[in-house]
Design an enzyme around this catalytic site. Sequence first.
Site, short mmCIF file in Angstrom:
data_model
loop_
_atom_site.label_atom_id
_atom_site.label_comp_id
_atom_site.label_asym_id
_atom_site.label_seq_id
_atom_site.Cartn_x
_atom_site.Cartn_y
_atom_site.Cartn_z
N ARG A 27 35.51 -28.08 60.32
CA ARG A 27 35.32 -27.62 61.51
C ARG A 27 36.42 -26.63 61.56
O ARG A 27 37.38 -26.60 61.27
CB ARG A 27 35.81 -28.95 62.64
CG ARG A 27 34.79 -29.72 63.07
CD ARG A 27 33.59 -29.09 63.81
NE ARG A 27 32.61 -29.95 64.24
CZ ARG A 27 31.61 -30.19 63.47
NH1 ARG A 27 31.34 -29.61 62.41
NH2 ARG A 27 30.72 -30.81 63.94
N GLU B 138 34.79 -20.50 67.25
CA GLU B 138 33.40 -19.82 66.78
C GLU B 138 32.63 -19.91 67.85
O GLU B 138 32.82 -20.75 68.91
CB GLU B 138 32.87 -20.60 65.66
CG GLU B 138 32.37 -22.05 65.86
CD GLU B 138 31.93 -22.85 64.56
OE1 GLU B 138 32.69 -22.50 63.59
OE2 GLU B 138 31.01 -23.31 64.62
N HIS C 22 28.59 -21.20 60.06
CA HIS C 22 28.32 -22.40 60.43
C HIS C 22 26.98 -22.73 59.80
O HIS C 22 26.20 -23.33 60.80
CB HIS C 22 28.67 -22.97 61.80
CG HIS C 22 29.08 -24.32 61.85
ND1 HIS C 22 29.73 -24.81 62.82
CD2 HIS C 22 28.54 -25.51 61.44
CE1 HIS C 22 29.97 -25.93 62.69
NE2 HIS C 22 28.96 -26.58 61.93
C1 8YV Z 1 25.83 -28.63 62.71
C2 8YV Z 1 27.80 -29.68 61.60
O1 8YV Z 1 25.37 -29.46 63.14
O2 8YV Z 1 26.57 -31.72 61.53
C3 8YV Z 1 27.55 -31.21 61.99
O3 8YV Z 1 28.59 -31.78 62.20
O4 8YV Z 1 28.68 -29.03 61.81
C4 8YV Z 1 26.39 -29.05 61.42
O5 8YV Z 1 25.49 -29.42 60.41
C5 8YV Z 1 24.94 -27.60 62.58
O6 8YV Z 1 25.50 -26.28 61.89
C6 8YV Z 1 24.39 -27.09 63.95
O7 8YV Z 1 25.33 -26.38 64.83
#
Ligand code: 8YV
Length: 337
Positions: free
Chosen positions: A241, A270, A288
């Site tokens: 993150r 972001e 991401h």
């Molecule tokens: C995002 C993610 O969901 O599952 C997570 O926690 O960070 C990713 O899989 C995906 O990039 C959509 O924002």
Amino acid sequence: MSKSQSIWVSRPLFPEVLASLAQYVDVHVETSEHKHTPEELREKLAEVDGAIIGLSDRIDDKVIAGNRRLRAIANLAVGYNNLDLPALTKAGILATNTPDVLNETTADYAWALLLAAARRVSSAERWLRAGEWRGGMRFDDWLGVDVHGKTLGILGMGRIGQAIARRAYGFGMPVLYHNRSRLPEAIERECRAEWVEKTALLKRADHLILVLPYNAQNHHAIGAPELALMKPTAVLVNIARGGIVDDAALAVALREGRVAAAGLDVFEGEPAVNPALRELNNAVLSPHIASASADTRRAMAQLAADNLLAALGYGPSAGHPPSLLNPEARARHDVET
Ligand code: 8YV
């Protein structure tokens, strides 16, 4: 035909997943991808019984204040730092996420970033596309750092961290990890991974991959002091993150060669990206997309849909969403099972 419950989907989603929802509920889906303001979220959520939302939708006490209708929120992600879980629980709103279906795809991507950053894939491609190769290339140009045989460090050893560790065997890499709690011995053996203190991990890892959940304790888990402990030949990968790494401090360390390279899929604030990072050739940057394979994004969307339907009392798991985050909310949630 109008159904008795309605849901809102905050972004365009795969048609077959929407169709599976539409068998049971009225579906209102956004036709374009955009970040919703708290006011928009408040308005949309006031009119529905459930919603599928994404990481850019922050659902907190203000957004759900006074909402007497909303019963369930399905997050399109395994991480759920965009949800104020205590506020949802207090309001009796069930919350779900999408664990497991993305473990292997996300682990693949961590390796893609590690290899690309170590071997300078992105900057070499930019150089080639710019036609620079015609000007010749020295034998000692484009030297990267090796990955195979080096010690891999993993900070955050949940299911994705473990999937990353299992892949290290093929590269002949010993694995060190740090996690709040040590894994059971059987899993350590299966992952061929050794638990060490965080400081030891930073000092001993030749390359370091971050897979921590974001929370207040993990904010800037990697900042200037931690970067100073890393090897100057190390590659740092963040697929966790934004906010876990102090991006400004990382940009300085990369510019000064105190860390060799970085592969970053997530950023503080972001979709904005620190301009200092964007200028660096030893940073491989992506928007991401670690979970973004066709199969996995479909599986995540379907799991979110199944979770929501179950939370609203429909489908084969009616009343029992497969990935419920706040079972305590049930007491105030009136699903008939
Ligand atoms: C995002 C993610 O969901 O599952 C997570 O926690 O960070 C990713 O899989 C995906 O990039 C959509 O924002």
